[in-house]
Design an enzyme around this catalytic site. Structure first.
Site, PDB file in Angstrom:
ATOM      1  N   LYS A   1    -133.592 109.456 109.520  1.00  0.00           N
ATOM      2  CA  LYS A   1    -134.574 108.399 109.233  1.00  0.00           C
ATOM      3  C   LYS A   1    -133.921 107.281 108.414  1.00  0.00           C
ATOM      4  O   LYS A   1    -134.174 106.100 108.642  1.00  0.00           O
ATOM      5  CB  LYS A   1    -135.791 108.976 108.503  1.00  0.00           C
TER       6      LYS A   1
ATOM      7  N   GLN B   1    -141.498 114.330 103.427  1.00  0.00           N
ATOM      8  CA  GLN B   1    -141.033 115.196 104.510  1.00  0.00           C
ATOM      9  C   GLN B   1    -141.699 116.573 104.404  1.00  0.00           C
ATOM     10  O   GLN B   1    -141.667 117.207 103.346  1.00  0.00           O
ATOM     11  CB  GLN B   1    -139.499 115.341 104.435  1.00  0.00           C
TER      12      GLN B   1
ATOM     13  N   ASP C   1    -146.643 107.831 107.652  1.00  0.00           N
ATOM     14  CA  ASP C   1    -146.843 108.996 108.518  1.00  0.00           C
ATOM     15  C   ASP C   1    -148.257 109.007 109.096  1.00  0.00           C
ATOM     16  O   ASP C   1    -148.546 109.773 110.012  1.00  0.00           O
ATOM     17  CB  ASP C   1    -146.618 110.292 107.724  1.00  0.00           C
TER      18      ASP C   1
END
Ligand code: NAP
Length: 289
Positions: free
Chosen positions: A50, A94, A117
């Site tokens: 990422k 994460q 997200d």
């Protein structure tokens, strides 16, 4: 006849280049902060990718990594700091988090306008109400693949196997928003095959290798395999590769949906920066930048 292979790797590269152009056009800095707790090797690889992808797209990134025994309050304090930091546009926690942490309380602590997200209830609500802003990256990537290959959801029978907040539910909402007739299946669905066989667009997001077999697929259907399963034979999806002989279009694993997720995360980070810039009223740069 074999299905058209939907190449997520190639499309993701193309979309990442478009995001890079759009970041340049935005004109101000765009910044993504990631938080990783623990030593799960796959998570470290994902977060590394990422950052690499952000860098390539001209997005700044900040990498916060913690040992697995870090108290939840430390992570909540960092999130509060990043929420208040005007130079941060996107915050990504994460998953999975270590056992002692409560995932929803941590992910819900992220400012919804920085929630790249799309896991926050405000963003889930925006999607539900048909006013999406930040949508989970994986289903967003699936919609981009359907568009790229000219698969029209409007009027189609779409069957989504899996009802997670991360994939199945937002996937279903996005297909519904595009006027598909959507059926959501899960572990308690009676006769999964009967539902799956009706699908013009079949999305498998379960985490069970080979769950979808050729007899469950309507000839010519579009089959999207979101599953990522690590097995002795390497990385496999939820769909038996023999389905390639029945489907009209199908995503491979690897090289299908997976690469699209990072491309859409970059898109979401830019969307968050643009939205925050609009909220501030005028110019791009935040005070003090
Ligand atoms: P999850 O939270 O574990 O959800 C799995 C879903 O599958 C649940 O809704 C579950 O039903 C359903 N299910 C389980 N067994 C089933 C069965 N036998 N028949 C029908 N439905 C069944 O998983 P997730 O986070 O959505 O992820 C799903 C898969 O996608 C995983 O392999 C994951 O690694 C992969 N994934 C890939 C990406 C990517 O970038 N490619 C991103 C995210 C996830 P219940 O709700 O009834 O338990």
């Amino acid at each position: 006849m074999s299905a058209v292979r939907m190449d997520g790797k190639a499309l993701a590269e193309k979309l990442r280049a478009v995001v890079a152009e759009d970041v340049r056009a935005f004109g101000g800095p765009v910044c993504l902060a990631t938080i990783l707790v623990g030593d799960d090797p796959a998570s470290h690889v994902y977060v590394g990718k990422k950052h690499e992808a952000s860098h390539e797209a001209g997005i700044e990134s900040r990498d916060h990594r913690f040992p697995s025994d870090t108290p939840e309050t430390d992570i909540l304090d960092l999130i509060a700091e990043l929420n208040a930091d005007e130079s941060v546009d996107g915050i990504l926690v994460q998953l999975p988090l270590p056992e002692h942490m409560n995932e929803p309380s941590v992910t819900r602590a992220v400012d919804p306008d920085k929630d790249v997200d799309g896991f926050h209830p405000i963003n889930a609500g925006r999607l539900f109400l048909g006013e999406p802003l930040l949508v989970p990256a994986t289903p967003l990537g699936v919609m981009a693949m359907l568009a790229e290959y000219g698969i029209e959801p409007k009027g189609a029978e779409a069957v989504v196997i899996g009802r997670s907040e991360i994939v199945g539910k937002p996937m279903s909402m996005l297909l519904l928003a595009e006027h598909a007739t959507v059926t959501i299946c899960h572990s308690r669905t009676a006769d999964l095959g009967a539902h799956a066989r009706r699908a013009d667009i079949l999305v498998a997001a379960v985490g069970r290798p080979g769950l979808v077999t050729p007899d469950m697929v309507k000839p010519g259907a579009t089959v999207i395999d979101v599953g990522v399963n690590r097995t002795d034979k390497g990385l496999v999806g939820d769909v038996d590769p023999a389905v390639f002989e029945v489907a009209g279009h199908m995503t491979p694993v690897p090289g299908g949906v997976g690469p699209m997720t990072i491309a859409m995360l970059l898109r979401n980070t830019l969307t968050a920066a643009q939205h925050r810039s609009e909220l501030r009223g005028t110019g791009v740069a935040a005070p003090g930048r």
